[in-house]
Design a protein around this motif. Structure first.
Motif, PDB file in Angstrom:
ATOM      1  N   LEU A   6       0.847  -1.189   0.000  1.00 41.39           N
ATOM      2  CA  LEU A   6       0.000   0.000   0.000  1.00 41.39           C
ATOM      3  C   LEU A   6       0.881   1.237   0.000  1.00 41.39           C
ATOM      4  O   LEU A   6       1.738   1.388   0.876  1.00 41.39           O
ATOM      5  N   TYR A   7       0.696   2.112  -0.971  1.00 42.95           N
ATOM      6  CA  TYR A   7       1.378   3.396  -0.998  1.00 42.95           C
ATOM      7  C   TYR A   7       0.571   4.318  -0.108  1.00 42.95           C
ATOM      8  O   TYR A   7      -0.563   4.655  -0.429  1.00 42.95           O
ATOM      9  N   THR A   8       1.120   4.716   1.049  1.00 39.02           N
ATOM     10  CA  THR A   8       0.326   5.401   2.069  1.00 39.02           C
ATOM     11  C   THR A   8       0.205   6.904   1.857  1.00 39.02           C
ATOM     12  O   THR A   8      -0.606   7.539   2.515  1.00 39.02           O
ATOM     13  N   GLU A   9       0.994   7.480   0.973  1.00 37.81           N
ATOM     14  CA  GLU A   9       0.879   8.905   0.695  1.00 37.81           C
ATOM     15  C   GLU A   9      -0.157   9.141  -0.397  1.00 37.81           C
ATOM     16  O   GLU A   9      -0.566   8.225  -1.097  1.00 37.81           O
ATOM     17  N   VAL A  10      -0.566  10.400  -0.529  1.00 35.52           N
ATOM     18  CA  VAL A  10      -1.507  10.766  -1.587  1.00 35.52           C
ATOM     19  C   VAL A  10      -0.796  10.666  -2.929  1.00 35.52           C
ATOM     20  O   VAL A  10       0.355  11.071  -3.069  1.00 35.52           O
ATOM     21  N   CYS A  11      -1.484  10.112  -3.905  1.00 35.43           N
ATOM     22  CA  CYS A  11      -0.905   9.916  -5.229  1.00 35.43           C
ATOM     23  C   CYS A  11      -1.600  10.819  -6.243  1.00 35.43           C
ATOM     24  O   CYS A  11      -2.827  10.959  -6.232  1.00 35.43           O
ATOM     25  N   ASP A  12      -0.826  11.441  -7.112  1.00 34.60           N
ATOM     26  CA  ASP A  12      -1.360  12.231  -8.214  1.00 34.60           C
ATOM     27  C   ASP A  12      -1.877  11.256  -9.274  1.00 34.60           C
ATOM     28  O   ASP A  12      -1.103  10.510  -9.867  1.00 34.60           O
ATOM     29  N   PHE A  13      -3.191  11.257  -9.493  1.00 35.72           N
ATOM     30  CA  PHE A  13      -3.775  10.264 -10.391  1.00 35.72           C
ATOM     31  C   PHE A  13      -3.621  10.595 -11.864  1.00 35.72           C
ATOM     32  O   PHE A  13      -4.145   9.893 -12.714  1.00 35.72           O
ATOM     33  N   ARG A  14      -2.896  11.658 -12.182  1.00 35.05           N
ATOM     34  CA  ARG A  14      -2.555  11.902 -13.579  1.00 35.05           C
ATOM     35  C   ARG A  14      -1.399  11.015 -13.999  1.00 35.05           C
ATOM     36  O   ARG A  14      -1.105  10.886 -15.184  1.00 35.05           O
ATOM     37  N   LYS A  15      -0.742  10.383 -13.032  1.00 38.73           N
ATOM     38  CA  LYS A  15       0.394   9.506 -13.324  1.00 38.73           C
ATOM     39  C   LYS A  15      -0.081   8.233 -14.021  1.00 38.73           C
ATOM     40  O   LYS A  15      -1.089   7.658 -13.645  1.00 38.73           O
ATOM     41  N   GLY A  16       0.672   7.835 -14.988  1.00 34.21           N
ATOM     42  CA  GLY A  16       0.406   6.586 -15.701  1.00 34.21           C
ATOM     43  C   GLY A  16       1.421   5.534 -15.297  1.00 34.21           C
ATOM     44  O   GLY A  16       1.934   5.524 -14.178  1.00 34.21           O
ATOM     45  N   PHE A  17       1.745   4.662 -16.225  1.00 34.95           N
ATOM     46  CA  PHE A  17       2.667   3.571 -15.945  1.00 34.95           C
ATOM     47  C   PHE A  17       4.026   4.070 -15.455  1.00 34.95           C
ATOM     48  O   PHE A  17       4.513   3.632 -14.418  1.00 34.95           O
ATOM     49  N   GLU A  18       4.633   4.975 -16.206  1.00 35.17           N
ATOM     50  CA  GLU A  18       5.975   5.450 -15.857  1.00 35.17           C
ATOM     51  C   GLU A  18       5.985   6.169 -14.519  1.00 35.17           C
ATOM     52  O   GLU A  18       6.867   5.955 -13.688  1.00 35.17           O
ATOM     53  N   GLY A  19       5.003   7.027 -14.287  1.00 29.59           N
ATOM     54  CA  GLY A  19       4.957   7.781 -13.037  1.00 29.59           C
ATOM     55  C   GLY A  19       4.764   6.895 -11.826  1.00 29.59           C
ATOM     56  O   GLY A  19       5.424   7.069 -10.796  1.00 29.59           O
ATOM     57  N   LEU A  20       3.880   5.914 -11.927  1.00 27.97           N
ATOM     58  CA  LEU A  20       3.641   5.001 -10.802  1.00 27.97           C
ATOM     59  C   LEU A  20       4.858   4.104 -10.564  1.00 27.97           C
ATOM     60  O   LEU A  20       5.235   3.847  -9.412  1.00 27.97           O
TER      61      LEU A  20
END
Length: 109
Positions: A6-20
Motif C-alpha cells: 500500500l502506498y500510504t501517501e496521496v498519489c497524483d492520479f494523472r500519473k500513468g505507468f511510468e509515473g507510478l
C-alpha cells in the motif's frame, strides 16, 4: 503468493505507468517485475489504482467510487505488505482498525 503493498501517501492520479513505477522505485525500491501489486489512492480517497506486473507487461486497474471513500490505514510506507484478506477488506470498504481476527494456526514456511 502475490505480495500486496500500500502506498500510504496521496498519489497524483494523472500519473500513468511510468509515473507510478517511478514512485515505487523511489519510495520503496521493490523490484517492479516481481509480481507484487501496488495500491495507490487519490487525495479524496474515492479512487484507487493497482499497478502490477503480469509477466509480459504492466497493468493498471482503476476504480472510481460513486459514493463513499476508501480508508487509508495508518502505516508507514514499507513497514509490511498487506495480506490478501486485508487488501480485500480495504477495497471492499471495511475499516481495518475495526476488524478483529480470531486466533488461527499459521504454519511456518
Amino acid at each position: 503468493s502475490v505480495v500486496i503493498y500500500l502506498y500510504t501517501e496521496v498519489c497524483d492520479f494523472r500519473k500513468g505507468f511510468e509515473g507510478l513505477c517511478n514512485l515505487v522505485m523511489e519510495r520503496f525500491g521493490e523490484l517492479l517485475t516481481s509480481g507484487s501489486v501496488f495500491i495507490f489512492f487519490n487525495r479524496r480517497r474515492d479512487r484507487v489504482k493497482l499497478l502490477c506486473w503480469e509477466g509480459d507487461g504492466f497493468a493498471i486497474y482503476y476504480k472510481r467510487l460513486e459514493t463513499g471513500t476508501y480508508e487509508r490505514p495508518q502505516m508507514s510506507w514499507g513497514t509490511r505488505p498487506l495480506t490478501a484478506s486485508e487488501a480485500h477488506l480495504l477495497l471492499s470498504g471495511i475499516s481495518l482498525s475495526s476488524v478483529t481476527y480470531r486466533k488461527r494456526y499459521l504454519a511456518k514456511a
